[in-house]
Design a protein around this motif. Structure first.
Motif, PDB file in Angstrom:
ATOM      1  N   VAL A   1       0.836  -1.202   0.000  1.00 39.12           N
ATOM      2  CA  VAL A   1       0.000   0.000   0.000  1.00 39.12           C
ATOM      3  C   VAL A   1       0.870   1.252   0.000  1.00 39.12           C
ATOM      4  O   VAL A   1       0.588   2.225  -0.715  1.00 39.12           O
ATOM      5  N   MET A   2       1.938   1.237   0.783  1.00 39.57           N
ATOM      6  CA  MET A   2       2.826   2.390   0.859  1.00 39.57           C
ATOM      7  C   MET A   2       3.444   2.702  -0.505  1.00 39.57           C
ATOM      8  O   MET A   2       3.463   3.858  -0.949  1.00 39.57           O
ATOM      9  N   MET A   3       3.951   1.681  -1.167  1.00 40.20           N
ATOM     10  CA  MET A   3       4.576   1.883  -2.474  1.00 40.20           C
ATOM     11  C   MET A   3       3.564   2.386  -3.500  1.00 40.20           C
ATOM     12  O   MET A   3       3.866   3.271  -4.312  1.00 40.20           O
ATOM     13  N   LEU A   4       2.371   1.825  -3.478  1.00 43.59           N
ATOM     14  CA  LEU A   4       1.335   2.267  -4.416  1.00 43.59           C
ATOM     15  C   LEU A   4       0.972   3.733  -4.198  1.00 43.59           C
ATOM     16  O   LEU A   4       0.856   4.519  -5.142  1.00 43.59           O
ATOM     17  N   LEU A   5       0.801   4.115  -2.947  1.00 41.56           N
ATOM     18  CA  LEU A   5       0.416   5.493  -2.636  1.00 41.56           C
ATOM     19  C   LEU A   5       1.520   6.482  -3.014  1.00 41.56           C
ATOM     20  O   LEU A   5       1.253   7.554  -3.565  1.00 41.56           O
TER      21      LEU A   5
END
Length: 431
Positions: free
Chosen positions: A12-16
């Motif tokens: 999720v962090m990388m996507l955001l």
């Protein structure tokens, strides 16, 4: 459960971040806390985790604030003007030469094994030259990061000490066997600098820009000549050299050196207290956002490590490996050292994963110090793009580059360099 939540947080962090949907600070501060709550940890536990994590980053945050302000003041006063003009004149239109200079300065700057010192010596010195010659600052970060990773294999470097401690061997003994590979890496770095020099030259030609030629009118508009202090050039130069010596010799904590140094040069160059306040305010925007991100990264590091998510994630990855490849597990983890180190950070990587790898490959006659050397190569070289390592934020802040842009530009080349160095190490029998 810990591993699953940990992987979800990373994804999720990388996507955001890479889709520009959220600031890195938000991801670092909020996502791990949500994950810890899902895993059943109490607010009291999470508070303790955060305290330990932020406790490991606050010194770098202070260092970042005062180092950016210090070099901003020195730039205002004109300390780097003659150096920039001299190097540009010497290099002419040869961008490749400037990139080679950068690599050599970074190599020398990292003799003490401290990434922060390397960035503080190299980036403020070379960035004005890069701007004047229209070279992308991401190139500067890539070269600094590669030099730092290769030189950081020295026995007084943090990762080597960690690996030696885990393997219960002398750090110098661990390093000596890696010297041929380290030399190979440094030669490769010069090759990368030459390649990037050719790439940048072609890019500038395509854009119609000529290196070392800028519009003087634009420069004069962007520079407040009333802030220049030519009569204090020698004071500023000698003071900065002494400050760098203080960093290397560790006379004071690194952050304290810049705290005291900033106040002194501010008072000497701009005695008027109102002007001093204006100079601080002028450079504050350059440091505040990265400082916020850095402190929030402390939350991420503390929660992910103290909850055990990082260790459980590594165990899942290792257990997913086919039995037939277990004898080569140290090679595999070493080759994946750049992405693993980028996510895990040095302590979990060496103190958590390395013993597990050692136990798995021990029946095949692989010693723990061999595992350590294999794991050192990839993790070291890729460490400069890791968001869980505080000096990363110091580097991108000094260069004025977003974390996303730094990772996008530097990660794959650094990973490729680490893999090539590992292949060399296997061929010559280092690992």
């Amino acid at each position: 459960m810990l591993a699953l939540v940990g992987f979800l947080i990373i994804i999720v962090m990388m996507l955001l971040i890479f889709r520009s949907k959220a600031l890195p600070a938000f991801c670092f501060a909020v996502l791990p806390i949500i994950g810890a709550l899902i895993c059943g940890f109490s607010l009291a536990d999470i508070s303790e985790f955060i305290g330990k994590g932020v406790g490991s980053t606050w010194q770098t945050a202070i260092l970042f604030i005062f180092s950016v302000t210090y070099f901003g003041i020195m730039n205002d006063a004109g300390l780097f003007d003659k150096l920039v003009d001299g190097l540009v004149k010497k290099a002419g239109k040869n961008i490749t030469l400037i990139l080679i200079f950068t690599s050599i300065i970074a190599m020398i700057g990292h003799i003490d094994g401290a990434a922060a010192t390397t960035y503080l010596i190299t980036i403020p010195t070379m960035l004005p030259i890069y701007k004047k010659m229209h070279i992308r600052p991401t190139v500067l970060l890539l070269l600094c990061g590669a030099a730092t990773g290769i030189m950081n294999l020295v026995p007084w470097g943090g990762p080597t000490i960690r690996a030696a401690t885990t393997a219960n061997v002398d750090a110098t003994e661990l390093w000596i066997k890696m010297i041929p590979m380290q030399i190979f890496g440094l030669v490769s770095l010069i090759g990368i600098a030459i390649y990037l020099g050719i790439v940048e030259t072609k890019r500038l030609a395509k854009l119609g820009l000529v290196a070392a030629e800028t519009e003087e009118a634009d420069e004069e508009k962007s520079v407040d000549l009333s802030l220049k202090r030519p009569k204090l050039l020698w004071f500023n130069l000698i003071f900065t050299i002494v400050l760098i010596i203080a960093l290397v010799q560790k006379w004071l904590p690194t952050y304290a050196v810049f705290m005291v140094g900033t106040i002194i040069v501010l008072a000497v160059n701009y005695p008027d207290p109102q002007l001093q306040q204006k100079r601080i305010q002028a450079h504050a925007p350059s440091s505040i956002m990265l400082t916020v991100t850095l402190l929030c990264a402390g939350i991420f590091l503390g929660v992910m490590t103290q909850t055990g998510m990082v260790l459980e994630m590594s165990k899942v990855l290792i257990s997913a490996l086919p039995v037939g490849l277990q004898r080569y597990l140290h090679y595999i983890v070493g080759a994946l050292g750049a992405p693993l180190g980028m996510v895990l950070g040095p302590d979990p990587y060496y103190y958590g994963i390395m013993p597990i790898i050692g136990q798995i490959v021990e029946p095949f006659g692989v010693t723990l110090d061999t595992v350590g050397r294999a794991m050192l190569i990839g993790e070291n070289v890729g460490l400069s793009v890791s968001p869980v390592v505080p000096p990363t934020f110091l580097a991108i802040g000094l260069a004025g580059v977003d974390l996303k842009e730094h990772i996008k530009f530097s990660f794959l080349p650094l990973w490729a360099l680490s893999v090539v160095m590992m292949l060399f190490a296997i061929i010559v029998g280092i690992i």
